[in-house]
Enzyme design. Structure first.
Site, mmCIF file in Angstrom:
data_model
loop_
_atom_site.group_PDB
_atom_site.id
_atom_site.type_symbol
_atom_site.label_atom_id
_atom_site.label_comp_id
_atom_site.label_asym_id
_atom_site.label_seq_id
_atom_site.Cartn_x
_atom_site.Cartn_y
_atom_site.Cartn_z
ATOM 1 N N SER A 136 -12.076 -3.811 -26.127
ATOM 2 C CA SER A 136 -13.221 -3.579 -25.249
ATOM 3 C C SER A 136 -14.317 -2.957 -26.104
ATOM 4 C CB SER A 136 -12.835 -2.620 -24.112
ATOM 5 O OG SER A 136 -13.988 -2.200 -23.397
ATOM 6 N N ARG A 137 -15.537 -2.952 -25.592
ATOM 7 C CA ARG A 137 -16.615 -2.276 -26.322
ATOM 8 C C ARG A 137 -16.460 -0.764 -26.232
ATOM 9 N NH1 ARG A 137 -21.595 -5.389 -23.633
ATOM 10 N NH2 ARG A 137 -20.196 -5.064 -21.865
ATOM 11 N N ASP B 193 -19.898 -20.708 -12.706
ATOM 12 C CA ASP B 193 -18.677 -20.052 -12.262
ATOM 13 C C ASP B 193 -17.732 -21.028 -11.580
ATOM 14 O OD1 ASP B 193 -17.124 -17.595 -11.800
ATOM 15 O OD2 ASP B 193 -17.515 -18.039 -9.684
ATOM 16 N N LYS C 191 -13.246 -20.732 -18.992
ATOM 17 C CA LYS C 191 -14.365 -21.597 -18.613
ATOM 18 C C LYS C 191 -15.490 -20.712 -18.067
ATOM 19 C CE LYS C 191 -13.928 -20.658 -14.355
ATOM 20 N NZ LYS C 191 -15.045 -19.963 -13.670
ATOM 21 N N LEU D 151 -14.575 -12.964 -21.856
ATOM 22 C CA LEU D 151 -15.875 -12.297 -21.838
ATOM 23 C C LEU D 151 -16.836 -13.015 -20.881
ATOM 24 C CD1 LEU D 151 -16.158 -11.847 -25.702
ATOM 25 C CD2 LEU D 151 -15.954 -9.978 -24.043
ATOM 26 N N HIS E 47 -19.254 -16.394 -24.648
ATOM 27 C CA HIS E 47 -18.119 -17.232 -25.026
ATOM 28 C C HIS E 47 -18.266 -17.854 -26.401
ATOM 29 C CE1 HIS E 47 -16.353 -18.003 -20.730
ATOM 30 N NE2 HIS E 47 -16.428 -16.724 -21.053
#
Length: 401
Positions: free
Chosen positions: A62-63, A205, A123, A100, A105
């Protein structure tokens, strides 16, 4: 219904995890890393990996280091990293799963490939066609496996419907209609799906409506997008994020009548589907596709997550009689699927997908595969619809290498 289906899958996998033991891991199990702590990880990779003897989730990134550490502790993952690059630099990791936001991506899939990692990529494949072409180029140059995670295609139910359509017993395909909706109020306004800079939008999405159409027609990109109408999210300052999209596409297909050689397909995606009487959510509107053939109409209810619940209704045009099928394992309905004797009735679409991914990485022939060329055609189609709608294709990060 996307969010509700995702929660249903969490419950589905939690229930079956209690009944089926965690697999004893092979000494040569594929060590995977996970980029992001997204909610989808539980259903898409953590639970499927638990029951796969040849997969170990080795690290998560993670960031924020604490977020990654908390997630690692929660799911028993050996390592955690406070940056995505740090995970990619881990030489013990052979492959990564990337969940992400859409707009990230391509950038991180390219970086993963450049560090010698195979990639299972959520996706949509990328933000747009140009990124897709570049990403595939890098994968080929590196000789590494790159798979877009259209998990539903790996389930026996999808192969069963494909068998019905391709068999020719119902004649040629005349038209298709694929729909996917989520009730209004389900997705919060702060969600990344509504952020243009992260390549948000209902069609991005809910690209399943295009994926299912193309899958059963056995085609690439359409010959033409004849119409596309977007309903723009009213709070989007860019004016380019579609909360809903409906479009009509024309495909040239070997399954079309010889007289025209074409099939007209309609798609509809909606992240804020209006409730009935403003109160009752349309829970019955699961992702579905209707395939009208010359002799019968085939309706596949909940093609997106058939492991949770689905049915296939075949209505004979001459008699009006409807036959209903369900297909959770290869032996169901007495009609063969690609999986043969492999797989279990309790496997999710994600578990079937992971099985194929590991087979491909290990040099075995997978039962089913989403080719990189198919992913490029998927993004080409999405771009075509966005351009026709007037919103324009999604913008990438501009960091493709």
């Amino acid at each position: 219904m996307a969010m509700i289906l995702q929660l249903s899958t969490f419950l589905h996998q939690f229930w079956y995890a209690r009944q089926h033991a965690v697999a004893v891991k092979s000494p040569i199990a594929l060590r995977m890393g996970v980029l992001s702590t997204a909610m989808i990880n539980y259903a898409a990779i953590f639970k499927p990996a638990q029951t796969h003897p040849d997969v170990i989730i080795h690290a998560i990134a993670s960031r924020d280091a604490k977020t990654a550490a908390d997630e690692a502790k929660k799911y028993g993952i050996p390592k955690s990293y406070g940056s995505y690059q740090a995970l990619l630099d881990d030489q013990e990791i052979e492959a990564v799963y990337i969940s992400l936001p859409n707009g990230m991506h391509c950038e991180w899939a390219v970086k993963a490939l450049q560090r010698g990692k195979h990639v299972l990529l959520e996706k949509p494949f990328t933000s747009n066609l140009e990124e897709a072409i570049e990403l595939v180029k890098v994968a080929k140059e590196k000789g590494l496996i790159l798979l877009e995670a259209f998990h539903w295609q790996f389930h026996p139910a999808a192969h069963f419907v494909d068998h019905l359509v391709a068999s020719g017993r119902y004649g040629k395909i005349l038209r298709t209609y694929s729909r996917m909706t989520t009730p209004a109020g389900t997705i919060p306004a702060s969600d990344i799906r509504y952020k243009y800079d992260l390549a948000g939008g209902s069609l991005m999405d809910m690209g399943y409506v295009i994926s299912s159409t193309r899958f059963f027609l056995g085609v690439g990109a359409p010959e033409e997008v004849t119409s596309a109408r977007a309903r723009v999210w009213p709070h989007d300052v860019s004016g380019k994020v579609d909360e809903a999209m409906e479009a009509t596409l024309t495909f040239r297909s070997p399954m079309a009548p010889k007289s025209s050689g074409k099939v007209v397909s309609e798609i509809y995606s909606d992240m804020r589907r209006e409730n009935v009487g403003w109160v009752i959510p349309r829970f019955w509107e699961m992702p579905s596709i209707e395939i009208e053939c010359e002799k019968a109409t085939i309706y596949f209810f909940n093609f997106m997550m058939p492991h949770f619940y689905h049915y296939v209704a075949v209505t004979d045009k001459k008699t009006g009689k409807t036959e209903t099928f369900k297909h959770y394992r290869a032996s169901d309905s007495g009609i063969p699927t690609k999986w043969g004797s492999r797989g279990e009735a309790w496997w999710s679409t994600y578990r079937y997908q992971l099985e194929a991914f590991v087979d491909k990485v290990r040099g075995r022939e997978p039962v089913h595969w989403v080719s990189n060329e198919d992913s490029v055609d998927q993004m080409r189609t999405i771009d075509m619809v966005y351009e026709k709608s007037g919103l324009g294709k999604r913008r990438g990060t501009g960091q493709v290498m």
